[in-house]
Motif scaffolding. Structure first.
Motif, PDB file in Angstrom:
ATOM      1  N   VAL A   1      69.680  27.530 108.751  1.00 19.48           N
ATOM      2  CA  VAL A   1      70.718  28.453 108.289  1.00 19.48           C
ATOM      3  C   VAL A   1      71.812  28.591 109.351  1.00 19.48           C
ATOM      4  O   VAL A   1      73.013  28.583 109.048  1.00 19.48           O
ATOM      5  N   GLU A   2      71.403  28.700 110.617  1.00 16.47           N
ATOM      6  CA  GLU A   2      72.368  28.812 111.723  1.00 16.47           C
ATOM      7  C   GLU A   2      73.308  27.606 111.760  1.00 16.47           C
ATOM      8  O   GLU A   2      74.512  27.750 112.011  1.00 16.47           O
ATOM      9  N   ILE A   3      72.741  26.433 111.518  1.00 13.83           N
ATOM     10  CA  ILE A   3      73.561  25.216 111.525  1.00 13.83           C
ATOM     11  C   ILE A   3      74.602  25.274 110.416  1.00 13.83           C
ATOM     12  O   ILE A   3      75.772  24.908 110.599  1.00 13.83           O
ATOM     13  N   GLY A   4      74.189  25.768 109.241  1.00 12.86           N
ATOM     14  CA  GLY A   4      75.131  25.898 108.139  1.00 12.86           C
ATOM     15  C   GLY A   4      76.275  26.836 108.478  1.00 12.86           C
ATOM     16  O   GLY A   4      77.443  26.554 108.160  1.00 12.86           O
ATOM     17  N   LYS A   5      75.965  27.936 109.134  1.00 13.63           N
ATOM     18  CA  LYS A   5      76.998  28.891 109.540  1.00 13.63           C
ATOM     19  C   LYS A   5      77.932  28.276 110.581  1.00 13.63           C
ATOM     20  O   LYS A   5      79.140  28.556 110.591  1.00 13.63           O
ATOM     21  N   THR A   6      77.363  27.435 111.457  1.00 12.21           N
ATOM     22  CA  THR A   6      78.175  26.747 112.455  1.00 12.21           C
ATOM     23  C   THR A   6      79.168  25.802 111.771  1.00 12.21           C
ATOM     24  O   THR A   6      80.355  25.771 112.116  1.00 12.21           O
ATOM     25  N   VAL A   7      78.677  25.040 110.797  1.00  7.87           N
ATOM     26  CA  VAL A   7      79.547  24.122 110.057  1.00  7.87           C
ATOM     27  C   VAL A   7      80.655  24.892 109.346  1.00  7.87           C
ATOM     28  O   VAL A   7      81.835  24.520 109.394  1.00  7.87           O
ATOM     29  N   GLU A   8      80.287  25.998 108.684  1.00  7.84           N
ATOM     30  CA  GLU A   8      81.252  26.790 107.917  1.00  7.84           C
ATOM     31  C   GLU A   8      82.379  27.312 108.805  1.00  7.84           C
ATOM     32  O   GLU A   8      83.521  27.440 108.364  1.00  7.84           O
ATOM     33  N   ALA A   9      82.055  27.592 110.065  1.00 11.42           N
ATOM     34  CA  ALA A   9      83.053  28.169 110.983  1.00 11.42           C
ATOM     35  C   ALA A   9      84.010  27.132 111.563  1.00 11.42           C
ATOM     36  O   ALA A   9      84.937  27.482 112.287  1.00 11.42           O
ATOM     37  N   THR A  10      83.804  25.851 111.250  1.00 12.39           N
ATOM     38  CA  THR A  10      84.666  24.789 111.777  1.00 12.39           C
ATOM     39  C   THR A  10      85.614  24.271 110.696  1.00 12.39           C
ATOM     40  O   THR A  10      85.517  24.664 109.532  1.00 12.39           O
ATOM     41  N   ASP A  11      86.492  23.358 111.085  1.00 13.23           N
ATOM     42  CA  ASP A  11      87.413  22.757 110.108  1.00 13.23           C
ATOM     43  C   ASP A  11      86.872  21.452 109.536  1.00 13.23           C
ATOM     44  O   ASP A  11      87.631  20.613 109.042  1.00 13.23           O
ATOM     45  N   VAL A  12      85.550  21.267 109.590  1.00 15.40           N
ATOM     46  CA  VAL A  12      84.931  20.081 108.989  1.00 15.40           C
ATOM     47  C   VAL A  12      85.236  20.067 107.492  1.00 15.40           C
ATOM     48  O   VAL A  12      85.174  21.103 106.813  1.00 15.40           O
ATOM     49  N   ASP A  13      85.568  18.891 106.957  1.00 13.59           N
ATOM     50  CA  ASP A  13      85.982  18.781 105.561  1.00 13.59           C
ATOM     51  C   ASP A  13      84.838  18.455 104.604  1.00 13.59           C
ATOM     52  O   ASP A  13      84.806  18.937 103.473  1.00 13.59           O
ATOM     53  N   VAL A  14      83.903  17.593 105.059  1.00 11.76           N
ATOM     54  CA  VAL A  14      82.823  17.114 104.188  1.00 11.76           C
ATOM     55  C   VAL A  14      81.488  17.312 104.901  1.00 11.76           C
ATOM     56  O   VAL A  14      81.346  16.965 106.081  1.00 11.76           O
ATOM     57  N   VAL A  15      80.510  17.859 104.168  1.00 12.69           N
ATOM     58  CA  VAL A  15      79.193  18.143 104.743  1.00 12.69           C
ATOM     59  C   VAL A  15      78.122  17.469 103.905  1.00 12.69           C
ATOM     60  O   VAL A  15      78.039  17.683 102.685  1.00 12.69           O
ATOM     61  N   ILE A  16      77.287  16.662 104.560  1.00  9.70           N
ATOM     62  CA  ILE A  16      76.197  15.983 103.859  1.00  9.70           C
ATOM     63  C   ILE A  16      74.884  16.379 104.531  1.00  9.70           C
ATOM     64  O   ILE A  16      74.704  16.187 105.733  1.00  9.70           O
ATOM     65  N   GLY A  17      73.968  16.947 103.749  1.00  4.87           N
ATOM     66  CA  GLY A  17      72.656  17.330 104.261  1.00  4.87           C
ATOM     67  C   GLY A  17      71.596  16.360 103.790  1.00  4.87           C
ATOM     68  O   GLY A  17      71.592  15.954 102.618  1.00  4.87           O
TER      69      GLY A  17
END
Length: 440
Positions: free
Chosen positions: A359-375
């Motif tokens: 969950v922490e990693i997801g919040k980290t991703v959300e706080a950045t300007d990353v455009d595409v996320v693949i889990g």
């Protein structure tokens, strides 16, 4: 290693029986690599027991074998019997290390050990001959191998030590007996094997238990439980040297990769160089040429099938949570004209903290300007749930078909993609291997 007689070998490992009078110049645990005159050590692994190959090893030229019980199918006078063959290997490595005249640097930490080790090797090579652990041979097999293979003409030897449980570093460092002991950081790696996070710091601090009296303990003052590390170092008679944001040699650093973790690695190296009485300014300049290692942040410019190029950040060796956060945040801060993409695989050995850490990693991703996320892998569903629909999101049960998706359906010209996850659990390194092969 230095040549050693059968009698001396027996003495080192505590064997009182009679063996043939020979001299050994090389040791192996792999019967397929036997050369004439070798010592074969029968180690029990997860899949194979070396005792099954002792007869073959001796027939192929090995002079002696170290075993944990007497075997009937080989001559008794060619067997050195011990309680634990791995410990015997360590004792032989310790003897070989005791004959080394240079400076021995012991290194451990939760993340970035191998990169820091290679950066130290890179830096010290300006000032003398350097021997270092190959790859990540840092466990109860790798450390004895490293010690037995030491280059006795080297000025410096860097020995990396890893652990996943209490007591493992203590055993390894007893063989290594470093002049300088380094702890790069303390993160909740292997937390499922510990009662609490503090226990990991205590396990890392075991590296100071066999530090030579008056030796240097080099500690990251900004890491978790730095106070515990310092306390344990002082208890073992060490002289403390620290590195961190506010404590490092005052020199200009122009690094190829400017993520915060890369500066910590450089500060560690520079502080070590300073403690050795060597030139920090020269080292700082030299470090500008140090590049990230394969699987540990190496960048590659690769071709797309339909034309154009993209940048791959191959960080697929480790999926440690703090290192994953740093990698994502570093990508977020990177100035780049194209899209930013992260491919994240599961993080392993987190015990009952696993969901919270994903969950922490997801919040980290959300706080950045990353455009595409693949889990990738089921654990990453918890990560993706924290990411808003403002970003493109995709989920894969495993790595199968991921390379094809990236190349033919996802990646565009000038994209930059970070791939990171637990090596053996997510197997994302196989995706990076495929991308590297297809994008040459």
């Amino acid at each position: 290693m230095l040549k050693i007689t059968a009698r001396k070998l027996s003495e080192i490992v505590g064997f009182n029986g009679k063996v043939i009078d020979v001299e050994i110049g090389n040791i192996t645990t792999d019967s397929r690599k036997i050369k004439k005159g070798d010592l074969f050590i029968a180690v029990k692994g997860e899949k194979f027991d070396g005792h099954s190959f002792v007869k073959q090893a001796l027939e192929q030229g090995a002079e002696l074998a170290i075993v944990d019980h007497l075997l009937e199918n080989v001559p008794e006078n060619r067997q050195i019997v011990v309680r634990d063959t791995l410990q015997a290997y360590g004792k032989i490595g310790a003897y070989n290390r005791s004959m080394f005249k240079g400076v021995v640097i012991g290194l451990t930490g939760s993340a970035g050990k191998t990169t820091t080790k290679e950066e130290i090797k890179f830096a010290l090579s300006q000032f003398g001959k350097v021997y270092a652990t190959e790859g990540n041979h840092n466990n109860n097999v790798g450390v004895p191998i490293t010690l037995c293979n030491m280059d006795m003409e080297a000025d410096f030897a860097i020995i990396e030590m890893g652990m996943s449980a209490k007591g493992e570093i203590e055993e390894l460092v007893d063989y290594v007996k470093p002049d300088i002991a380094i702890i790069t950081n303390v993160y909740p790696m292997h937390i499922e094997f510990f009662k609490d996070f503090e226990g990991i710091a205590e396990a890392k601090a075991e590296i100071f238990k066999s530090l030579k009296k008056g030796g240097i303990a080099l500690i990251n003052e900004d890491t978790n439980f730095a106070d515990i590390l310092e306390k344990r170092a002082l208890e073992n008679g060490a002289r403390i040297a620290k590195f961190g944001k506010n404590q490092h040699p005052d020199v200009v650093l122009n690094l190829a990769d400017e993520g915060e973790h890369n500066f910590y690695n450089a500060w560690c190296v520079l502080t070590l160089v300073k403690e050795l009485g060597l030139d920090t300014a020269k080292t700082a300049k030299h470090l500008s040429d140090f590049k990230a290692l394969a699987g540990r942040g190496a960048k590659h410019k690769l071709k797309l099938p339909k034309g154009g190029y993209y940048t791959l950040i191959d960080d697929s060796y480790s999926g440690q949570p703090e290192a994953m956060k740093i990698a994502i945040e570093t990508l977020g801060k990177t100035k780049h004209n194209g899209r930013k993409i992260v491919v994240l695989g599961k993080m392993a050995e987190l015990g009952n903290t696993s969901m919270a850490r994903h969950v922490e990693i997801g919040k980290t991703v959300e706080a950045t300007d990353v455009d595409v996320v693949i889990g990738v892998c089921s654990e990453m569903k918890d990560m993706l749930a924290q990411v808003s629909d403002k970003k493109e999101k995709y989920f894969f049960e495993n790595k199968e078909g991921l390379d094809d998706f990236l190349l033919n359906k996802c990646l565009q010209n000038n994209d930059i993609v970070l791939i990171k996850g637990a090596r053996y659990s997510s197997k994302l390194y196989q995706v990076t291997d495929s991308l590297l092969e297809k994008g040459k």
